[in-house]
Motif scaffolding. Structure first.
Motif, PDB file in Angstrom:
ATOM      1  N   SER A 188       3.966  11.359  59.048  1.00  0.00           N
ATOM      2  CA  SER A 188       4.046   9.973  59.529  1.00  0.00           C
ATOM      3  C   SER A 188       3.082   9.117  58.723  1.00  0.00           C
ATOM      4  O   SER A 188       1.948   9.534  58.474  1.00  0.00           O
ATOM      5  CB  SER A 188       3.593   9.884  60.987  1.00  0.00           C
ATOM      6  N   TRP A 190       2.953   8.432  55.651  1.00  0.00           N
ATOM      7  CA  TRP A 190       2.606   9.274  54.492  1.00  0.00           C
ATOM      8  C   TRP A 190       1.903   8.491  53.385  1.00  0.00           C
ATOM      9  O   TRP A 190       0.866   8.862  52.886  1.00  0.00           O
ATOM     10  CB  TRP A 190       3.911   9.879  53.984  1.00  0.00           C
ATOM     11  N   SER A 192       0.671   4.460  51.822  1.00  0.00           N
ATOM     12  CA  SER A 192       0.496   3.048  52.147  1.00  0.00           C
ATOM     13  C   SER A 192       0.491   2.241  50.852  1.00  0.00           C
ATOM     14  O   SER A 192       0.236   2.788  49.762  1.00  0.00           O
ATOM     15  CB  SER A 192      -0.783   2.824  52.944  1.00  0.00           C
ATOM     16  N   ARG A 237      -2.348   1.865  61.916  1.00  0.00           N
ATOM     17  CA  ARG A 237      -2.414   2.886  60.848  1.00  0.00           C
ATOM     18  C   ARG A 237      -3.344   4.015  61.266  1.00  0.00           C
ATOM     19  O   ARG A 237      -3.043   5.195  61.076  1.00  0.00           O
ATOM     20  CB  ARG A 237      -2.895   2.249  59.536  1.00  0.00           C
ATOM     21  N   VAL A 238      -4.460   3.650  61.868  1.00  0.00           N
ATOM     22  CA  VAL A 238      -5.421   4.670  62.319  1.00  0.00           C
ATOM     23  C   VAL A 238      -4.789   5.515  63.430  1.00  0.00           C
ATOM     24  O   VAL A 238      -4.845   6.754  63.395  1.00  0.00           O
ATOM     25  CB  VAL A 238      -6.726   3.990  62.813  1.00  0.00           C
ATOM     26  N   ARG A 241      -2.280   8.020  62.081  1.00  0.00           N
ATOM     27  CA  ARG A 241      -2.891   9.208  61.456  1.00  0.00           C
ATOM     28  C   ARG A 241      -3.333  10.182  62.547  1.00  0.00           C
ATOM     29  O   ARG A 241      -3.129  11.382  62.440  1.00  0.00           O
ATOM     30  CB  ARG A 241      -4.065   8.799  60.574  1.00  0.00           C
ATOM     31  N   ARG A 244      -0.562  12.238  64.036  1.00  0.00           N
ATOM     32  CA  ARG A 244      -0.055  13.397  63.273  1.00  0.00           C
ATOM     33  C   ARG A 244      -0.520  14.700  63.923  1.00  0.00           C
ATOM     34  O   ARG A 244       0.250  15.631  64.081  1.00  0.00           O
ATOM     35  CB  ARG A 244      -0.616  13.373  61.856  1.00  0.00           C
TER      36      ARG A 244
END
Ligand SMILES: NC(=O)c1ccc[n+]([C@@H]2O[C@H](COP(=O)([O-])OP(=O)(O)OC[C@H]3O[C@@H](n4cnc5c(N)ncnc54)[C@H](OP(=O)(O)O)[C@@H]3O)[C@@H](O)[C@H]2O)c1
Length: 351
Positions: A188, A190, A192, A237-238, A241, A244
């Motif tokens: 996810s 992967w 940016s 975005r954080v 991550r 995941r």
């Protein structure tokens, strides 16, 4: 000649039904919830049909006299297969507003069968994938030697309840890109990339997302390497991550149903005012082996508003017999400039 809108009582289905009624399009309103569908049909002075999708004989009866089905009931992983099968049996064209890659691939796999039956299968008739498909076809037209395609978007709105529920269906599966013509799993978010969406939105950081174009843009453009990015704030975005590591938890029934409950308590989707005020932005880049690039940007109305416009437009084209049999993508059926016919839409070549 009749158009049947299935899932007409859902947030997006209702937008389509209201737009059809305002435009005088003779649409039959349908869904599995008889009370909700009949109330909407009475208000809009339309006929209705109430049926679920689990009985093929009942489905065939429900499609009697229907020449085009526009499926707005998602997750489409649950609704597309029975409706497509019924459309192929009844020789009715099938359109939907899915962006689910598995569903798009499954429909593409029925191309030969649909051609033989003279039935058009046109999924992805909404925000996902009409504007991005047209933009992909446009940059490919400008650079026919392209081997790599990158698409990015900023939806500029909040998700409807149905979109959120559909997203968590597959959240544990990570990302997907197309590489060398094949679908390849990636984590996810992967990759940016900073994307310049133009003067109104500026440059935003975007991350890869398993968006429908990795299925459809491949069929539209033939470009074998495709990545799709979505602009998201740093906090998302954080969180992505972190998610995941939580993927097995997301796949687990208890976590998923807790999330579903929370989403069902939320609003159905953006308000009328939000839809009127907001806009969506897209960007696409085609690149070839020699390093040449073609880049273009597209601004469109808010994504749910646009979905109701494009889905109804494509369905009425099907009603007029303008769609060929077989699997279709929006830009393959109507060309790269199709999107420019909708008010509030503007495309700019960047390079
Ligand atoms: N491609 C795009 O750009 C785009 C744009 C908008 C929406 N969508 C997708 O469209 C779908 C609907 O979104 P929404 O916001 O309109 O959702 P919604 O308000 O929750 O409505 C969902 C509709 O689908 C029906 N439905 C769900 N599962 C069904 C099943 N198994 N059998 C029969 N009917 C079923 C619901 O019927 P009940 O009322 O009986 O539950 C309801 O009519 C979602 O998958 C969303 O991701 C895509």
């Amino acid at each position: 000649m009749a158009l049947l809108v299935y899932g007409a009582n859902g947030y997006t289905g209702e937008l389509v039904a209201r737009r059809a009624a305002a435009a005088g399009v003779p649409a039959l309103l349908a869904g599995r919830n008889a009370n909700a569908v009949s109330a909407l049909a009475a208000e809009l002075d339309r006929d209705h049909r109430a049926f679920a999708l689990d009985d093929p004989a009942a489905l065939d009866r429900a499609l009697s006299g229907v020449t085009v089905v526009l499926n707005c009931a998602g997750p489409f992983s649950r609704t597309a297969a029975p409706l497509v099968a019924a459309c192929l049996r009844r020789r009715a064209h099938y359109l939907d507003i899915t962006g689910e890659i598995d569903v798009l691939e499954a429909l593409a796999a029925r191309d030969a069968e649909a051609r033989a039956a003279g039935v058009a299968l046109l999924p992805g008739a909404g925000f996902d994938v009409v504007p991005s498909d047209c933009l992909a076809a446009h940059v490919r037209r400008r650079l026919p030697s392209a081997t790599h395609l990158v698409i990015a978007f900023s939806a500029g709105t909040r998700m409807s309840r149905g979109t959120a529920l559909t997203s968590i269906e597959n959240a544990h599966r990570g990302g997907l890109v197309r590489r060398g013509g094949d679908l390849v799993s990636v984590p996810s978010g992967w990759r940016s990339r900073r994307i310049d969406f133009g003067p109104e939105l500026g440059a935003r950081t975007a991350i890869t997302i398993p968006w429908g174009d990795v299925a459809t843009a491949f069929r539209t453009t033939g470009i074998p390497n495709i990545e799709v990015y979505v602009a998201v704030p740093l906090a998302v975005r954080v969180a992505l991550r972190a998610a995941r590591a939580l993927a097995p938890l997301l796949a687990a029934g208890a976590v998923k149903s807790a999330l579903e409950k929370r989403i069902r308590r939320g609003p159905a989707g953006p308000t009328t005012a939000e839809r009127a005020q907001r806009a969506s932005h897209l960007w696409a880049e085609a690149r070839d082996a020699a390093g040449q690039i073609a880049v273009a940007r597209l601004r469109t109305p808010e994504s749910y508003e646009l979905t109701s416009m494009t889905a109804l437009d494509l369905a009425t084209r099907a009603l007029r017999g303008e769609l060929a049999g077989g699997f279709q993508t929006p830009a393959r059926a109507c060309g790269p400039d199709f999107i420019l016919a909708f008010p509030g839409t503007e495309r700019v070549d960047v390079d």
